[in-house]
Enzyme design. Structure first.
Site, mmCIF file in Angstrom:
data_model
loop_
_atom_site.group_PDB
_atom_site.id
_atom_site.type_symbol
_atom_site.label_atom_id
_atom_site.label_comp_id
_atom_site.label_asym_id
_atom_site.label_seq_id
_atom_site.Cartn_x
_atom_site.Cartn_y
_atom_site.Cartn_z
ATOM 1 N N ASP A 53 0.792 -1.239 0.000
ATOM 2 C CA ASP A 53 0.000 0.000 0.000
ATOM 3 C C ASP A 53 0.824 1.290 0.000
ATOM 4 O OD1 ASP A 53 0.638 0.758 2.674
ATOM 5 O OD2 ASP A 53 -1.173 -0.091 3.507
ATOM 6 N N CYS B 117 -26.738 -7.745 3.713
ATOM 7 C CA CYS B 117 -26.261 -7.152 4.966
ATOM 8 C C CYS B 117 -25.810 -5.706 4.759
ATOM 9 C CB CYS B 117 -25.106 -7.979 5.527
ATOM 10 S SG CYS B 117 -24.392 -7.308 7.046
ATOM 11 N N CYS C 56 -22.298 -2.608 8.268
ATOM 12 C CA CYS C 56 -21.227 -1.604 8.260
ATOM 13 C C CYS C 56 -21.760 -0.214 7.913
ATOM 14 C CB CYS C 56 -20.112 -2.007 7.300
ATOM 15 S SG CYS C 56 -20.635 -2.275 5.583
ATOM 16 N N CYS D 295 -14.759 10.034 6.784
ATOM 17 C CA CYS D 295 -14.260 8.810 7.425
ATOM 18 C C CYS D 295 -13.369 9.138 8.623
ATOM 19 C CB CYS D 295 -13.488 7.979 6.394
ATOM 20 S SG CYS D 295 -12.789 6.460 7.064
ATOM 21 N N CYS E 227 -10.165 3.979 12.980
ATOM 22 C CA CYS E 227 -11.513 3.553 13.388
ATOM 23 C C CYS E 227 -11.737 2.138 12.872
ATOM 24 C CB CYS E 227 -12.562 4.502 12.811
ATOM 25 S SG CYS E 227 -14.270 3.999 13.144
ATOM 26 N N CYS F 71 -18.990 -6.279 11.308
ATOM 27 C CA CYS F 71 -19.137 -7.204 10.175
ATOM 28 C C CYS F 71 -19.336 -8.634 10.683
ATOM 29 C CB CYS F 71 -17.897 -7.136 9.285
ATOM 30 S SG CYS F 71 -17.942 -8.303 7.906
#
Length: 313
Positions: A137, A194, A197, A217, A244, A251
């Site tokens: 990343d 679902c 989240c 966020c 966070c 989940c």
């Protein structure tokens, strides 16, 4: 000797990776179109780097000419510890702020870079024609897109990659290589209907399924954000000082299959930090305390800003 899937999987798992998948090095047309739309809507907030090297993100052969495959690797970082030593956090307790689970231990970059170096060196030793470039990343690569294409998980509605065996508590690394493999089948999306989240996000950052607006966020606002935190978020941070985990905590896939990491360096050093301690911390203490921690990414000014925001919440 020619490298095979089995050889790579065996070597990667011996080194410590939990997940291994293989994808053909193709142009990411659909994924790059979605990235372009996300950038156009300025949902990257202050992360200007997300718009740079766009062609490399779209086409990994622009990174490694002659690339044939991408090997995606997952490394579990989950530990079963809870966030607070004192869950009541009563009036007589010093105020504390929560730290995202991924940052409880040693900086994952330091760990995974060493693991990647070892793996690539071993594969090169087996096949001298093996060429590779790897990222954790930190480069112009769509990590999650390749993780999905390689079959190590599917993209959840919170935009984290989910694996049926270990949930979403894993780091992703990718190796671009000139070697061909048998390519993995992609995993179907098991999120179904679902919306846990989306419903749980206190700042409504998941603006639609599979789309997160970084401007809202908490992870972005407390880590990469260089500005002050807007008053519109007062009362919505749930004591998060750095990062966070709410969307992952709720989940069902994480609640159903918690699997402990085997990497001792991921076990907690800093699950929470005293807000008063942060407020008076100097640069020397900050650098010494968080020298090998992801928390240093927020920088001292950012951490103090976050502490002040929570204290005045």
């Amino acid at each position: 000797m020619k490298l095979s899937n089995q050889i790579v999987i065996r070597k990667a798992k011996t080194i410590g990776f939990d997940l291994v998948g293989f994808a053909k090095a193709e142009i990411l047309f659909e994924e790059s179109d979605k990235l372009a739309e996300w950038l156009k809507k300025e949902m990257n907030a202050g992360m200007e780097y997300m718009g740079k090297n766009f062609e490399k993100r779209k086409d990994v052969t622009k990174i490694l000419p002659g690339a044939k495959s991408v090997i995606s690797l997952g490394l579990n970082y989950y530990t079963s510890d809870s966030y607070f030593k004192n869950d009541s956090n009563g009036k007589d307790s010093p105020p504390v702020g929560k730290v995202s689970r991924y940052a409880w231990g040693k900086d994952y970059h330091l760990i995974i870079w060493a693991m990647l170096d070892e793996l690539e060196e071993e594969l090169k030793h087996i096949d001298p024609n093996f060429e590779s470039i790897s990222y954790v990343d930190t480069g112009p690569m769509m990590d999650k897109a390749w993780a999905v294409r390689s079959g190590i998980g599917w993209l959840g509605k919170h935009t984290n990659v989910i694996n049926r065996e270990i949930g979403s508590w894993f780091f992703i690394a990718n190796i671009i290589t000139n070697t061909e493999f048998d390519y993995s089948a992609q995993i179907p999306d098991f999120c179904g209907s679902c919306t846990a989240c989306i419903d749980a996000c206190p700042t409504d950052a998941i603006v639609q399924e599979y789309v997160v607006d970084a401007n809202k966020c908490i992870s972005y606002l407390t880590i990469e954000n260089k500005k002050e935190i807007s008053a519109e978020f007062k009362g919505k941070f749930d004591n998060w000082l750095f990062g966070c985990d709410i969307c992952q905590d709720v989940c069902p896939w994480n609640q159903k299959f918690p699997v402990e990491t085997l990497i001792k360096d991921f076990h907690p050093q800093y699950k929470e930090l005293g807000l008063d301690e942060v407020s008076v911390m100097n640069e020397e203490t900050f650098q010494a305390k968080f020298r090998t921690s992801p928390i240093k990414r927020a920088k001292l000014n950012g951490l103090k800003r976050n502490a002040s925001f929570l204290k005045n919440d």
